[in-house]
Design an enzyme around this catalytic site. Structure first.
Site, mmCIF file in Angstrom:
data_model
loop_
_atom_site.group_PDB
_atom_site.id
_atom_site.type_symbol
_atom_site.label_atom_id
_atom_site.label_comp_id
_atom_site.label_asym_id
_atom_site.label_seq_id
_atom_site.Cartn_x
_atom_site.Cartn_y
_atom_site.Cartn_z
ATOM 1 N N GLU A 179 12.524 19.546 5.910
ATOM 2 C CA GLU A 179 12.771 19.029 4.562
ATOM 3 C C GLU A 179 12.526 17.530 4.534
ATOM 4 O O GLU A 179 12.509 16.876 5.590
ATOM 5 C CB GLU A 179 14.215 19.329 4.147
ATOM 6 N N LYS A 220 13.326 13.593 4.203
ATOM 7 C CA LYS A 220 14.496 12.750 4.472
ATOM 8 C C LYS A 220 14.643 11.806 3.282
ATOM 9 O O LYS A 220 13.944 10.803 3.181
ATOM 10 C CB LYS A 220 14.338 11.950 5.764
ATOM 11 N N CYS A 276 -16.277 -17.291 -17.681
ATOM 12 C CA CYS A 276 -15.666 -17.164 -16.357
ATOM 13 C C CYS A 276 -16.264 -15.986 -15.593
ATOM 14 O O CYS A 276 -16.235 -14.846 -16.056
ATOM 15 C CB CYS A 276 -14.157 -16.975 -16.497
ATOM 16 N N CYS A 302 -8.605 -23.157 -14.552
ATOM 17 C CA CYS A 302 -8.959 -21.925 -13.838
ATOM 18 C C CYS A 302 -9.630 -22.274 -12.508
ATOM 19 O O CYS A 302 -10.593 -23.051 -12.483
ATOM 20 C CB CYS A 302 -9.898 -21.087 -14.709
ATOM 21 N N LYS A 330 10.874 9.719 11.523
ATOM 22 C CA LYS A 330 10.607 8.643 10.565
ATOM 23 C C LYS A 330 9.103 8.450 10.324
ATOM 24 O O LYS A 330 8.250 8.915 11.077
ATOM 25 C CB LYS A 330 11.200 7.331 11.089
ATOM 26 N N ASP A 346 14.282 18.864 -27.109
ATOM 27 C CA ASP A 346 15.465 18.006 -26.989
ATOM 28 C C ASP A 346 16.291 18.008 -28.268
ATOM 29 O O ASP A 346 17.522 17.966 -28.231
ATOM 30 C CB ASP A 346 15.035 16.565 -26.667
#
Length: 695
Positions: free
Chosen positions: A131, A133, A456, A432, A336, A45
């Site tokens: 392909e 959707k 706990c 708690c 779908k 970069d």
């Protein structure tokens, strides 16, 4: 490669400005294509940025040489007063949706195509192109003479909106088409979308800036495309996939002739457009079904969102033969998948306690089918997210689920009516719900946590695993699978219970035998002799990491002295601020935690205690040191211990605040960063001299 680049740019610097600019543009455009379209960058970069700045300076000095296709012209400064309407030369029609999400949906489409074409069972399978959707925004890109002249949204199919100023900011979209065989006029159609990781980063930036979060990637992309200010849109990371054509110069007028849709996509790639890697050519109903299943299984692993797949007859001649019905192509269908966002009712809100003590509000929902499964619970993340979303018990809410991702409540459904100011009907508990310990929230934080820690039961497995870790008590063999069994079978109920384990108990567990059980018991016995720093780190006090535990042990010298310290005394310790000090005091203020400490001591855990070392005896107090590479005689951990014993903070990255970098063989980017920032660099001998106070 780097040296070639530098020498090339040096030669170009001697050429006329026009020649330099042309060469820089060509190189930057090629690199951008590799990075954004091919996903295969050939330069770092920094090198791209360096040449980009050169181009900016040259164009600033020679504004008459600036052209619309320059990489510097992707983001223009003007703000539009509105989006102009664009009438599409070829209407942007929608594709019919097949809502049958099973294999029968693909089979029905193939049967329909074969019937329309008059094919019998004796005829070969129809060839299709398939392909994803994409869940984005449809876009029409118009090129004249190979240059992008207009970009328009679908709109109502006949008339869309001119968004050229925004589309120019999307680096995957070429401003000038590549190659020699570019037609005089071509309209490329595709989808503008936002990658999942880019969407997450965008929302994180929104959250940090206190701005509104976006509901999903599609909404974020659509909002960006319709921005009047291209500079705002440029800060939203949009991407693009090409999948079809609008207007095209016919072959008799110099345009290309394609036999198949697949050939068209290949040409779009050659012109510089990204096409989804998941596009395939298949044959017949069985392969349509296979593709639908394949993409469904990969759906949640894709870097972009999809809500189905698209089937198209591959032959363009057959597409023309099949034609259209009610403004939809007969030759294509969208098949779908189950929805990943649905509406249901939030019936209650419970609280779950996680392995780290975090309390998470959880919505109890009226059962609903979403993302391929029936969902009854969904996370609300934390109290502040719940209130930001404005959801209450009894609301109709949107629920999202993607594959194995935990379902979440996105927000309430706006019914269009005026609602009274939001008044929450849920409060986070003060104690708690698992162990009764006090619930605390750090100043400025968003998460509520159980302060019970070692007591706990919801946190027990995590507490034991952390306690046994290599940098804590270093109990070899006490790993996740063994701890799961010990806790689930009730063989241990707290940290001290691990020291009561017997060989016979361990040998009877899964994946254990007499020898491995004996090894664990020996490791337990060995761990009883430790250091105060390791013991403090092993307790898992929130915000107390390995370095802070060492600082505490060095500063106070004994556990009793630490227990007697108030917040002000704790803040005298190096790098301990108000949040860390409050975490320590809260932890030791819980009777349960003190009881666990006493039980561990009673089980034989012990360490040597000393008087606290005077600050004057710490030559590196207040200094930050970074280690990199391999030292000649000291392992990394040993060098770290020596530095910390001298009062130094050992960091993992180099910054302007770094005091020294200790570099050994094969030192990498940290050494380069130190040299760039002018941070003193020492070898092992130099470090030892520093520790001895001779440097």
């Amino acid at each position: 490669m780097q040296s070639d680049l530098f020498s090339a740019s040096s030669e170009e610097a001697k050429a006329p400005a026009a020649t330099q600019i042309e060469a820089l543009r060509a190189r930057l455009n090629r690199w951008a294509h590799e990075y954004y379209v091919l996903d295969a960058p050939s330069v770092p970069d920094g090198e791209y940025d360096r040449l980009y700045q050169q181009l900016e300076h040259l164009e600033a000095a020679h504004p008459e040489l600036v052209t619309p296709d320059s990489p510097t012209q992707r983001v223009l400064g003007s703000v539009l007063s509105g989006l102009a309407p664009v009438r599409h030369a070829v209407p942007m029609l929608s594709i019919r949706t097949e809502t049958d999400i099973e294999a029968s949906g693909a089979q029905a489409f193939d049967a329909r195509i074969r019937r329309e074409l008059g094919l019998t069972d004796a005829d070969p399978p129809v060839e299709y192109i398939v392909e994803p959707k994409f869940d984005g925004l449809a876009m029409n890109l118009r090129y004249e003479g190979g240059a992008l002249v207009q970009a328009a949204t679908r709109g109502d199919g006949e008339v869309g909106e001119d968004v050229t100023h925004v589309i120019r900011t999307i680096r995957q979209i070429p401003l000038i088409l590549r190659g020699e065989d570019v037609p005089p006029v071509i309209e490329v159609r595709g989808e503008v979308y936002m990658r999942g990781r880019d969407f997450a980063r965008l929302n994180e930036r929104q959250r940090e800036n206190g701005e509104k979060l976006f509901v999903n990637p599609r909404n974020a992309a659509a909002g960006a495309v319709r921005q009047l200010d291209a500079r705002i849109a440029a800060r939203r990371p949009l991407s693009f996939f090409a999948y079809g054509l609008g207007e095209l110069t016919p072959p008799e007028a110099g345009g290309p002739a394609f036999a198949t849709h697949h050939a068209l996509l290949c040409q779009l790639q050659a012109w510089g457009f990204p096409v989804a890697h998941e596009v395939r050519v298949v044959h017949g109903a069985a392969e349509l079904v296979d593709y639908h299943k394949y993409m469904g299984a990969r759906r949640d692993k894709l870097p972009y969102g999809i809500d189905g797949v698209v089937y198209k007859v591959n032959s363009l001649a057959l597409q023309r033969q099949l034609g259209y019905v009610t403004r939809e192509p007969r030759w294509a269908v969208a098949h779908k998948y189950p929805p990943q966002e649905v509406v249901t009712t939030m019936e209650a809100i419970d609280v779950q306690v996680g392995r780290t003590g975090k309390l998470t509000p959880v919505a109890r929902l009226a059962p609903v089918f979403v993302g391929g499964a029936t969902v009854t619970n969904a996370t609300l993340h934390n109290l502040f997210e719940l209130r930001r979303k404005g959801v209450r018990v009894g609301d109709a809410v949107i629920v999202r689920r993607a594959g194995d991702v935990i379902p979440e409540v996105v927000g309430r459904v706006d019914d269009g009516t005026t609602r009274r100011p939001y008044v929450p009907n849920f409060r986070m508990p003060l104690a708690c719900p698992v162990c009764g310990s006090a619930v605390v929230r750090e100043h400025g934080g968003t998460d509520h946590r159980c302060s019970g820690g070692l007591f706990c039961s919801a946190q027990r497995k995590q507490a034991v695993l952390h306690f046994a870790g290599r940098k804590a008590m270093d109990i070899e063999g006490l790993g996740e699978k063994l701890v799961d069994q010990l806790v689930d079978l009730g063989l241990i109920h707290g940290l001290s219970g691990i020291y009561a384990l017997q060989v016979g108990q361990l040998a009877g567990l899964d994946r254990m035998a007499e020898k491995s059980a004996q090894n664990v018991c020996e490791a337990l016995e060995k761990s009883k002799h430790t250091t105060l720093a390791r013991f403090l780190y092993a307790l898992g006090i929130r915000n107390v990491g390995e370095a802070t535990a060492k600082d505490l042990a060095r500063h106070f010298g004994s556990l009793d002295a630490l227990l007697a310290a108030d917040v002000d005394a704790l803040m005298q310790v190096s790098d301990v601020g108000p949040i860390v000090a409050e975490s320590i005091r809260t932890f030791f203020a819980q009777p349960h935690n003190i009881e666990v400490v006493q039980q561990l001591q009673a089980a034989g855990v012990h360490w040597s205690e000393t008087a606290p070392a005077p600050a004057a005896r710490q030559p590196l107090a207040g200094k930050t040191v970074v280690l990199t590479g391999t030292l000649p005689t000291l392992p990394r951990d040993a060098a770290k211990d020596l530095l910390e014993a001298a009062g130094a903070k050992v960091a993992g990255s180099v910054s302007k605040k770094t005091s020294y970098v200790v570099a050994g063989a094969e030192a990498g980017s940290k050494l380069a960063k130190a040299q760039e920032l002018g941070v003193p660099v020492l070898d092992e001998d130099g470090m030892r001299a520093l520790l001895a106070g001779r440097a």
